[in-house]
Design an enzyme around this catalytic site. Structure first.
Site, PDB file in Angstrom:
ATOM      1  N   GLN A   1       2.286 -37.883  30.135  1.00 56.10           N
ATOM      2  CA  GLN A   1       2.007 -36.900  30.221  1.00 56.10           C
ATOM      3  C   GLN A   1       1.812 -35.941  28.710  1.00 56.10           C
ATOM      4  O   GLN A   1       1.604 -34.782  28.194  1.00 56.10           O
ATOM      5  CB  GLN A   1       2.067 -35.715  30.969  1.00 56.10           C
TER       6      GLN A   1
ATOM      7  N   GLU B   1      -0.094 -23.778  37.755  1.00 56.37           N
ATOM      8  CA  GLU B   1       0.769 -23.704  38.575  1.00 56.37           C
ATOM      9  C   GLU B   1       1.220 -22.839  39.666  1.00 56.37           C
ATOM     10  O   GLU B   1       1.763 -22.899  40.564  1.00 56.37           O
ATOM     11  CB  GLU B   1       2.365 -24.276  37.684  1.00 56.37           C
TER      12      GLU B   1
ATOM     13  N   ARG C   1       4.453 -29.898  39.890  1.00 61.36           N
ATOM     14  CA  ARG C   1       3.288 -28.706  39.261  1.00 61.36           C
ATOM     15  C   ARG C   1       3.925 -27.268  39.375  1.00 61.36           C
ATOM     16  O   ARG C   1       3.441 -26.141  40.549  1.00 61.36           O
ATOM     17  CB  ARG C   1       2.072 -28.595  40.178  1.00 61.36           C
ATOM     18  N   CYS C   2       4.947 -26.845  38.601  1.00 64.33           N
ATOM     19  CA  CYS C   2       5.699 -26.330  38.573  1.00 64.33           C
ATOM     20  C   CYS C   2       6.313 -25.851  37.380  1.00 64.33           C
ATOM     21  O   CYS C   2       6.316 -27.069  36.470  1.00 64.33           O
ATOM     22  CB  CYS C   2       6.787 -26.154  39.430  1.00 64.33           C
TER      23      CYS C   2
END
Ligand code: CDP
Length: 806
Positions: free
Chosen positions: A237, A760, A384-385
């Site tokens: 990522q 997110e 996802r935060c």
């Protein structure tokens, strides 16, 4: 101009710029199975690595014998910690300022820890031979419960830190203590609690979960001995960070490391950090002189790389009797497993957890987080935060419901009374964050009207009466969550990773024929960057989105950037893209002025061209200006039409949303049916409404999974009992509810195009909304808090505890 000449609006539509529901360009290859993932890579002479892993959660290693494994035909080498020590790589630094064993050194500290790495001609031979590595263990007492980590007789997890009284973030309180981190004003919060009319206190646990992307973590390392160069393909990522960290660890000069992240099948935070598999593959390639591929299995992924959450929060709210919040306090134990491999910005060991005052106007607030070691896999990633925002949002949203219940107020009314008002923006929270923009009341009211909230409450009231009369065994629950996120790390004054400021970048080159390429420091894992960045350029430069190629993930060609996680791509690289466009546009304007023989100021922009003010028939289109940039620039001007921007945002962006969920819980089976889920999101300027909708659907599905079933569970011996999809809940289309999406638009005042992140938000807001709905179903029976996940068994147990099965 004749009737056939397209109007400005018609020309704008053709560009497919911002606001257009442009179809995802990447789907042309993805839907045909033509993506190019790491495991698709086949290099001549490639070898395959696989791990021997520990069956124990905590044990001393008496002996490792690799003879049998090494003797298997096809095995080329076997690495252990002893081998890695010869190149000083038995341990590696983590992003959180800790160190982590690459291969078990002296003892193992979590189940499935990497013990030996077998390299073979064939992946199946490597896997079989890995089982033949003989390890003699001596079991040690196991620590699983983070609440017992700092007790007097707790097993010591990290003997390497025995004598270290200072950690990366100050004094350590205990041999299993990692850090203490606090924010807010304790004295002010304590004073407000001392004179509060009403207080609530609840122990709220956000269980350990895992991002479980469909594609696991993997890499191919290829070291060229002649050139002294390493090429590393991987599911990264943040490719540039991997290159820099790789150089620091391996001592290979950074310009001789080429990191390439091809297509990635989901990341969700799992693919930010550096893992033993990467280091072992690199060493193996250096040792063998051949490319080495490592591909994680599903069990390895779920049990060893990057868990998320595991926050144990003791939450309090103080309030006046008429329902105005006056203070909050939260004490948290954060379970980091055996190594602190959290992917946070350096200064924030508990991430951006101090967003925990949420969307409400708390005059005083305080939080303290203690990070501890246990015998579990390392990590602490933002699934996802944006760095612990999800934990914070869950905690405050549960606590607001619990307080409303105590006050006897409707949870929506209680929220409306305490939401930060529009005129208070930019709003400085009690924790010191400056929320950039918001219109919370409008969003909340729109959400309530859209679902006809009053009618739902009436229906619920009637159903509750029917339940009491014994006419139904279903309980209706209505969940509300109003969340504020903090995304777009980040302003460099607040955020860095290993000292590298968290800016991001975009480099745009417009070719002579008017098409172009844009390269960025971010890396899509499925968010549709190839589609949406081109839309920003289309609107800014008047070049059709179809004529812009977007490229990410190659450190040799992309400008330096910190990667994609924490919904930072739009707030940071999206801004860099707009700013680079504006540099190009400024140059194009000068070229246009020269060609039209007017002053720059006499020109005005019209969708895709500069035209002479008051004389719109005289203009130069961007296509003409691109051509001119390569053959007809004004005297003294450099030819070419390109620009680069490194964007250091002045602040985070603060997207928000109002979610409402309706569930029906069968008290006899514990089954929860999601009847309705309505999600209103405000992410400022919307680049592609269809992609946003897709992001919301995906994030809500993950939120549903977390709230209703996901948990990485360990038994008392430290065995992971949920290491496959047989036990770890991954919803399919069959279980996933229908989603209703909606929006309001409150642009960010400091972002060049007014956009905030969105990826997110649905996970952040969705989890408390589901949990509040299930809790709301039981609230009238006196229940205050049922812990997640709300699977059938736990929900049935909650009903049992309330005496509903008598
Ligand atoms: O960093 P990440 O890509 O995960 O998150 P993001 O910045 O929230 O963007 C996710 C996707 O939604 C990207 O394709 C964005 O371009 C798109 N998006 C949008 O269309 N409008 C926004 N205001 C924010 C994001």
């Amino acid at each position: 101009m004749n009737d056939m000449t397209p109007t400005s609006a018609e020309r704008a539509l053709k560009l497919e710029g911002m606001g257009c529901k442009r179809k995802r360009v990447e789907d042309v290859r993805f839907t045909q199975g033509k993506g190019n993932y790491v495991d698709d890579l086949k290099l001549p002479g490639m070898l395959y690595g696989d791990f021997n892993r520990s069956p124990y959660a905590h044990a001393r290693i008496k002996k490792i014998d690799t003879t049998k494994a090494a003797a298997v035909p096809g095995v080329v080498a076997v690495l252990t910690a002893e081998t890695l020590k010869t190149v000083n790589l038995a341990w590696m630094p983590t992003l959180a300022g800790d160190v982590q064993m690459v291969l078990a050194d002296g003892k193992v500290v979590f189940q499935n820890q990497e013990v030996a790495f077998v390299i073979a001609e064939d992946p199946y031979v490597a896997a079989d031979a890995a089982d033949l590595v003989e390890v003699e263990y001596e079991g040690l007492p196991v620590l699983v419960d983070p609440l017992k980590a700092m007790s007097k007789d707790a097993p010591m997890i990290r003997e390497d830190l025995k004598d270290k009284t200072e950690g990366a973030h100050g004094k350590r309180k205990h041999y299993n203590h990692i850090f203490a981190w606090q924010a807010g004003d304790k004295a002010a919060a304590d004073a407000a609690f001392a004179k509060a009319d009403v207080t609530i206190r609840e122990f709220i646990v956000y269980p350990r979960v895992h991002p479980c992307p469909l594609e696991t973590c993997q890499c191919v390392a290829s070291f060229d001995k002649i050139k002294g160069e390493l090429t590393l393909w991987g599911t990264f990522q943040a490719p540039h960070v991997i290159r820099t960290v790789g150089s620091l660890i391996s001592k290979i000069p950074e310009h001789k490391i080429h990191v390439i992240a091809p297509d990635i099948g989901g990341g969700f935070g799992n693919k930010v950090g550096a893992y033993p598999g990467y280091i072992c593959s690199i060493v193996a390639s250096i040792v063998t002189g051949r490319p080495v591929k490592w591909v994680e299995s599903r069990i390895e992924n779920l049990s060893t790389t990057a868990f998320a959450r595991d926050f144990h929060m003791d939450m309090e709210i103080a309030c006046t009797k008429d329902g105005k919040v006056t203070a909050m306090r939260c004490y948290t134990i954060a379970d980091h497993g055996a190594f602190d491999a959290c992917a946070n910005a350096t200064k924030w060991p508990a991430g951006l957890f101090s967003i925990i005052s949420g969307s409400y106007d708390f005059p005083a607030a305080y939080c303290l987080v203690d990070g501890v070691y246990t015998n579990k896999a390392p990590g602490g990633v933002a699934y996802r935060c944006s760095f612990r925002v999800t934990e914070a949002a869950y905690c405050i949203e549960r606590a607001m419901d619990i307080m409303a219940q105590k006050l006897g107020m409707d949870p929506a009314e209680f929220r409306l009374k305490n939401l930060i008002r529009r005129e208070q923006f930019p709003y400085t929270s009690a924790f010191g964050w400056q929320y950039d923009s918001g219109d919370y009341q409008t969003a909340m009211n729109k959400a309530m009207e859209s679902v006809d909230y009053r009618k739902l409450r009436d229906e619920q009231k009637a159903k509750r009466e029917a339940f009491k009369r014994g006419e139904t065994r279903d309980l209706m629950g209505i969940g509300i969550a109003f969340f504020t996120e903090i995304v777009g790390a980040g302003p460099s004054r607040a955020c860095d990773i290993l000292g590298i400021a968290m800016f991001d970048s975009a480099e745009i080159r417009i070719h002579p024929t008017g098409s172009g390429i844009c390269r960025l420091g971010t890396k899509s894992q499925g968010q549709g960057h190839e589609t949406t960045y081109a839309q920003i350029i289309a609107t800014e430069l008047g070049i059709a989105a179809d004529n812009i190629m977007i490229e990410e993930g190659n450190t040799d060609t992309a400008p330096y950037g910190l990667g994609t996680y924490g919904s930072r791509s739009t707030p940071v690289s999206g801004a860099a893209t707009a700013m680079a466009c504006r540099k190009i546009k400024a140059k194009a304007q000068m070229i246009a002025a020269y060609m039209l023989e007017v002053h720059d100021d006499d020109l005005e922009w019209d969708v895709d061209r500069f035209r002479v003010r008051g004389n719109p028939e005289r203009f130069k289109t961007m296509t003409e200006l691109a051509w001119a940039a390569y053959h007809e620039v004004p005297p003294g001007m450099e030819p070419g039409l390109e620009a680069i921007n490194y964007y250091d945002p002045p602040n985070f962006t603060f997207p928000f949303g109002a979610y409402i969920c309706v569930v029906d819980v069968d008290v006899d089976t514990g089954t929860t049916k999601v009847r309705r889920f309505y999600a209103l999101d405000d992410c400022g300027t919307r680049i592609n409404p269809m992609i946003i909708e897709g992001q919301i659907h995906g994030g809500l599905t993950e939120a549903f999974a977390i709230a209703m079933g996901q948990e990485i569970h360990y038994d008392d011996e430290g065995n992971v009992t949920t290491a496959s999809f047989m036990d770890y809940f991954l919803p399919t289309a069959v279980e996933t509810p229908h989603w209703e999406t909606d929006w309001t638009t409150t642009p960010s005042p400091h972002h060049p195009i007014g956009a905030k992140g969105v990826g997110e938000s649905p996970n952040v807001g969705g989890v408390p909304c589901f949990s509040n709905a299930v809790n709301d179903a039981f609230a009238f029976l006196g229940s205050t808090h049922i812990q997640m996940p709300h699977d059938n068994w736990r929900t049935w147990t909650a009903a049992e505890k309330l005496g509903l099965h008598a």
